[in-house]
Scaffold this motif. Sequence first.
Motif, PDB file in Angstrom:
ATOM      1  N   VAL A  76      49.021  38.437  29.740  1.00 27.79           N
ATOM      2  CA  VAL A  76      47.803  37.620  29.779  1.00 27.79           C
ATOM      3  C   VAL A  76      48.105  36.208  29.294  1.00 27.79           C
ATOM      4  N   LYS A  77      48.890  36.101  28.246  1.00 29.38           N
ATOM      5  CA  LYS A  77      49.241  34.789  27.704  1.00 29.38           C
ATOM      6  C   LYS A  77      50.015  33.959  28.721  1.00 29.38           C
ATOM      7  N   ILE A  78      50.948  34.575  29.424  1.00 31.39           N
ATOM      8  CA  ILE A  78      51.737  33.860  30.423  1.00 31.39           C
ATOM      9  C   ILE A  78      50.840  33.315  31.533  1.00 31.39           C
ATOM     10  N   LEU A  79      49.934  34.144  32.028  1.00 33.33           N
ATOM     11  CA  LEU A  79      49.039  33.695  33.099  1.00 33.33           C
ATOM     12  C   LEU A  79      48.031  32.674  32.586  1.00 33.33           C
ATOM     13  N   CYS A 100      48.788  41.285  42.930  1.00 35.79           N
ATOM     14  CA  CYS A 100      48.159  42.595  43.139  1.00 35.79           C
ATOM     15  C   CYS A 100      48.411  43.523  41.956  1.00 35.79           C
ATOM     16  N   ALA A 101      49.559  43.352  41.300  1.00 34.48           N
ATOM     17  CA  ALA A 101      49.921  44.214  40.171  1.00 34.48           C
ATOM     18  C   ALA A 101      49.446  43.663  38.834  1.00 34.48           C
ATOM     19  N   LEU A 102      48.727  42.529  38.877  1.00 34.57           N
ATOM     20  CA  LEU A 102      48.345  41.851  37.635  1.00 34.57           C
ATOM     21  C   LEU A 102      46.865  41.477  37.624  1.00 34.57           C
ATOM     22  N   VAL A 103      46.047  42.259  38.311  1.00 35.07           N
ATOM     23  CA  VAL A 103      44.629  41.906  38.408  1.00 35.07           C
ATOM     24  C   VAL A 103      43.930  41.916  37.047  1.00 35.07           C
ATOM     25  N   PRO A 104      44.060  42.960  36.221  1.00 38.28           N
ATOM     26  CA  PRO A 104      43.392  42.907  34.912  1.00 38.28           C
ATOM     27  C   PRO A 104      43.886  41.751  34.048  1.00 38.28           C
ATOM     28  N   GLU A 105      45.198  41.499  34.078  1.00 41.57           N
ATOM     29  CA  GLU A 105      45.753  40.392  33.301  1.00 41.57           C
ATOM     30  C   GLU A 105      45.203  39.047  33.783  1.00 41.57           C
ATOM     31  N   LEU A 106      45.140  38.871  35.106  1.00 39.57           N
ATOM     32  CA  LEU A 106      44.631  37.619  35.648  1.00 39.57           C
ATOM     33  C   LEU A 106      43.157  37.436  35.314  1.00 39.57           C
ATOM     34  N   SER A 107      42.388  38.515  35.374  1.00 39.45           N
ATOM     35  CA  SER A 107      40.968  38.440  35.026  1.00 39.45           C
ATOM     36  C   SER A 107      40.771  37.984  33.582  1.00 39.45           C
ATOM     37  N   GLU A 108      41.544  38.568  32.668  1.00 39.02           N
ATOM     38  CA  GLU A 108      41.428  38.193  31.259  1.00 39.02           C
ATOM     39  C   GLU A 108      41.928  36.767  31.026  1.00 39.02           C
ATOM     40  N   ALA A 109      43.003  36.383  31.707  1.00 37.15           N
ATOM     41  CA  ALA A 109      43.503  35.014  31.580  1.00 37.15           C
ATOM     42  C   ALA A 109      42.459  34.009  32.057  1.00 37.15           C
ATOM     43  N   CYS A 110      41.766  34.339  33.142  1.00 36.95           N
ATOM     44  CA  CYS A 110      40.689  33.464  33.630  1.00 36.95           C
ATOM     45  C   CYS A 110      39.585  33.344  32.585  1.00 36.95           C
ATOM     46  N   ARG A 111      39.186  34.465  32.020  1.00 36.63           N
ATOM     47  CA  ARG A 111      38.115  34.445  31.022  1.00 36.63           C
ATOM     48  C   ARG A 111      38.479  33.542  29.846  1.00 36.63           C
ATOM     49  N   ALA A 168      39.293  45.972  35.838  1.00 34.11           N
ATOM     50  CA  ALA A 168      38.849  44.656  35.401  1.00 34.11           C
ATOM     51  C   ALA A 168      37.354  44.440  35.657  1.00 34.11           C
ATOM     52  N   ASP A 169      36.676  45.481  36.159  1.00 39.02           N
ATOM     53  CA  ASP A 169      35.240  45.413  36.437  1.00 39.02           C
ATOM     54  C   ASP A 169      34.933  44.258  37.388  1.00 39.02           C
ATOM     55  N   LEU A 170      35.693  44.212  38.482  1.00 38.89           N
ATOM     56  CA  LEU A 170      35.554  43.121  39.432  1.00 38.89           C
ATOM     57  C   LEU A 170      35.062  43.637  40.777  1.00 38.89           C
ATOM     58  N   ARG A 171      34.219  42.855  41.410  1.00 33.26           N
ATOM     59  CA  ARG A 171      33.800  43.121  42.780  1.00 33.26           C
ATOM     60  C   ARG A 171      34.481  42.117  43.685  1.00 33.26           C
ATOM     61  N   ALA A 172      35.204  42.622  44.640  1.00 30.43           N
ATOM     62  CA  ALA A 172      35.989  41.754  45.502  1.00 30.43           C
ATOM     63  C   ALA A 172      35.287  41.539  46.839  1.00 30.43           C
ATOM     64  N   VAL A 173      35.550  40.393  47.435  1.00 27.94           N
ATOM     65  CA  VAL A 173      35.215  40.157  48.832  1.00 27.94           C
ATOM     66  C   VAL A 173      36.379  40.698  49.655  1.00 27.94           C
ATOM     67  N   VAL A 174      36.082  41.568  50.589  1.00 27.96           N
ATOM     68  CA  VAL A 174      37.135  42.232  51.369  1.00 27.96           C
ATOM     69  C   VAL A 174      37.229  41.591  52.748  1.00 27.96           C
ATOM     70  N   VAL A 175      38.456  41.288  53.137  1.00 33.56           N
ATOM     71  CA  VAL A 175      38.730  40.699  54.444  1.00 33.56           C
ATOM     72  C   VAL A 175      39.608  41.662  55.229  1.00 33.56           C
ATOM     73  N   ASP A 176      39.184  42.000  56.433  1.00 36.18           N
ATOM     74  CA  ASP A 176      40.012  42.776  57.348  1.00 36.18           C
ATOM     75  C   ASP A 176      40.841  41.783  58.160  1.00 36.18           C
ATOM     76  N   PHE A 177      42.151  41.812  57.958  1.00 42.33           N
ATOM     77  CA  PHE A 177      43.007  40.810  58.584  1.00 42.33           C
ATOM     78  C   PHE A 177      42.895  40.836  60.100  1.00 42.33           C
ATOM     79  N   ASP A 178      42.906  42.016  60.696  1.00 47.34           N
ATOM     80  CA  ASP A 178      42.864  42.095  62.158  1.00 47.34           C
ATOM     81  C   ASP A 178      41.549  41.554  62.713  1.00 47.34           C
ATOM     82  N   VAL A 179      40.452  41.812  62.018  1.00 50.21           N
ATOM     83  CA  VAL A 179      39.158  41.277  62.453  1.00 50.21           C
ATOM     84  C   VAL A 179      39.145  39.759  62.318  1.00 50.21           C
TER      85      VAL A 179
END
Length: 220
Positions: A76-79, A100-111, A168-179
């Motif tokens: 978290v400190k690094i991010l 993708c492997a650091l979502v909780p860390e990134l969320s806390e770093a943002c906060r 991380a208690d996050l709601r994501a916007v999902v994008v379908d790449f092919d669509v």
Amino acid sequence: MTNRAPLFAVLGPWQGGTSLTAGAVQSMGVPFDYDPLPLDLSYDAHESRSLHAAVRRCFYQGPKYWGHLFDYPRRVKILSEWLRSRGEIRTLGAKEPTLCALVPELSEACRRSGYDLRPIVVRRDLTEVYASWERRTNSEGGPWWPRPDYREAVADLVQRREEGLPDADLRAVVVDFDVLRSSIEEEGRLLADRLGLDRPHPGVLRRHLQLGCSVYPVRK
């Protein structure tokens, strides 16, 4: 902390459609942290040296060890340090597959750093991701990243992303790449509305689609 700014993080594995998605989001007025890597060293467009370096201090991708480095607070400190190094708090985009492997860390770093994490999850069928990986070459015509465990690496990142978002208690916007790829103008407008951003010019979206499909050499 007041006056928080959104950090739009495009989350997907290598060859997963994140370059096109990031290009579309950029065309909506979101600047990406862009001190570009040399093309042959970059895993995709819209990535930066500084974020690349920060992420690799948190997650190792070697052939003998694949996983987190240090403990959670240190990551978290690094991010957080990377975010603060961006200067004034403002709307920002970020794209690096290993996030993708650091979502909780990134969320806390943002906060901690004055940002609200706004994850954008890019979904693409894994068989298509693998096929794209196999087609792509480096500038000399060889494999762009010759690691035999690429399927396991890609699948692991996707799994970590899916597990990290609820943690991380996050709601994501999902994008379908092919669509998105098949109907870039309409889907680009819809994506802008979902993100609360300005609708992009159709010509700019088409340009990102062209770049996303041609920027890297592939095997014929």
